[in-house]
Design a protein around this motif. Structure first.
Motif, PDB file in Angstrom:
ATOM      1  N   VAL A  72       0.839  -1.208   0.000  1.00 39.28           N
ATOM      2  CA  VAL A  72       0.000   0.000   0.000  1.00 39.28           C
ATOM      3  C   VAL A  72       0.871   1.254   0.000  1.00 39.28           C
ATOM      4  O   VAL A  72       0.557   2.235  -0.682  1.00 39.28           O
ATOM      5  N   LEU A  73       1.990   1.240   0.728  1.00 41.08           N
ATOM      6  CA  LEU A  73       2.896   2.385   0.721  1.00 41.08           C
ATOM      7  C   LEU A  73       3.457   2.633  -0.675  1.00 41.08           C
ATOM      8  O   LEU A  73       3.484   3.774  -1.153  1.00 41.08           O
ATOM      9  N   ALA A  77       2.451   5.855  -3.037  1.00 36.51           N
ATOM     10  CA  ALA A  77       3.474   6.780  -3.516  1.00 36.51           C
ATOM     11  C   ALA A  77       3.453   6.880  -5.035  1.00 36.51           C
ATOM     12  O   ALA A  77       3.570   7.976  -5.596  1.00 36.51           O
ATOM     13  N   ALA A  78       3.297   5.745  -5.709  1.00 38.10           N
ATOM     14  CA  ALA A  78       3.253   5.760  -7.173  1.00 38.10           C
ATOM     15  C   ALA A  78       2.022   6.507  -7.684  1.00 38.10           C
ATOM     16  O   ALA A  78       2.119   7.319  -8.612  1.00 38.10           O
ATOM     17  N   ALA A  79       0.886   6.255  -7.078  1.00 37.39           N
ATOM     18  CA  ALA A  79      -0.343   6.939  -7.507  1.00 37.39           C
ATOM     19  C   ALA A  79      -0.253   8.436  -7.235  1.00 37.39           C
ATOM     20  O   ALA A  79      -0.662   9.253  -8.073  1.00 37.39           O
ATOM     21  N   CYS A  80       0.286   8.818  -6.094  1.00 39.97           N
ATOM     22  CA  CYS A  80       0.438  10.240  -5.762  1.00 39.97           C
ATOM     23  C   CYS A  80       1.369  10.918  -6.765  1.00 39.97           C
ATOM     24  O   CYS A  80       1.100  12.022  -7.237  1.00 39.97           O
ATOM     25  N   LEU A  82       1.959  10.001  -9.878  1.00 39.49           N
ATOM     26  CA  LEU A  82       1.288  10.085 -11.174  1.00 39.49           C
ATOM     27  C   LEU A  82       0.256  11.216 -11.203  1.00 39.49           C
ATOM     28  O   LEU A  82       0.156  11.958 -12.180  1.00 39.49           O
ATOM     29  N   VAL A  83      -0.517  11.340 -10.136  1.00 38.65           N
ATOM     30  CA  VAL A  83      -1.524  12.407 -10.081  1.00 38.65           C
ATOM     31  C   VAL A  83      -0.842  13.777 -10.057  1.00 38.65           C
ATOM     32  O   VAL A  83      -1.255  14.700 -10.759  1.00 38.65           O
ATOM     33  N   ALA A  84       0.214  13.916  -9.259  1.00 37.43           N
ATOM     34  CA  ALA A  84       0.918  15.197  -9.187  1.00 37.43           C
ATOM     35  C   ALA A  84       1.581  15.532 -10.515  1.00 37.43           C
ATOM     36  O   ALA A  84       1.566  16.694 -10.952  1.00 37.43           O
ATOM     37  N   GLN A  85       2.156  14.536 -11.168  1.00 36.17           N
ATOM     38  CA  GLN A  85       2.784  14.774 -12.463  1.00 36.17           C
ATOM     39  C   GLN A  85       1.751  15.200 -13.505  1.00 36.17           C
ATOM     40  O   GLN A  85       1.986  16.109 -14.286  1.00 36.17           O
ATOM     41  N   ARG A  86       0.604  14.567 -13.498  1.00 40.73           N
ATOM     42  CA  ARG A  86      -0.460  14.927 -14.437  1.00 40.73           C
ATOM     43  C   ARG A  86      -0.981  16.342 -14.146  1.00 40.73           C
ATOM     44  O   ARG A  86      -1.217  17.124 -15.061  1.00 40.73           O
TER      45      ARG A  86
END
Length: 97
Positions: A72-73, A77-80, A82-86
């Motif tokens: 989950v960590l 982190a990966a999802a965060c 990706l969202v921030a990069q987008r």
């Protein structure tokens, strides 16, 4: 004694989950929302996992809980990221002009 400590850890984890959710709803931009959500949820899940580890009967259950927490960590982190990069590619470049 262990049962009470377990309940306190789980309740503290739930408080952090609630704080992260409130931060996601209340903060003004995507970056502060992501920060509040990922930090609070990671700590909240860690406290819940520690509370459950205190009640674990076997080492296999403890290992499973730790693996779930680690996955989950990493996923959070990966999802965060990706969202921030987008958000940066979509909105950040416009703000600098």
């Amino acid at each position: 004694m262990i049962q009470g400590m377990s309940v306190l850890l789980i309740l503290a984890g739930l408080v952090f989950f609630a704080a992260g959710s409130a931060g996601m709803l209340r903060f003004p931009d995507v970056y502060t929302r992501l920060h509040a959500l990922t930090k609070a949820d990671n700590l909240g899940l860690g406290l819940v996992v520690l509370g459950l580890i205190l009640q674990a009967e076997t080492a296999a259950f403890v290992i499973k809980l730790l693996i779930i927490w680690a996955l989950v960590l990493v996923a959070g982190a990966a999802a965060c990221h990706l969202v921030a990069q987008r958000a940066w590619s979509r909105f950040g470049a416009k703000e600098e002009r």
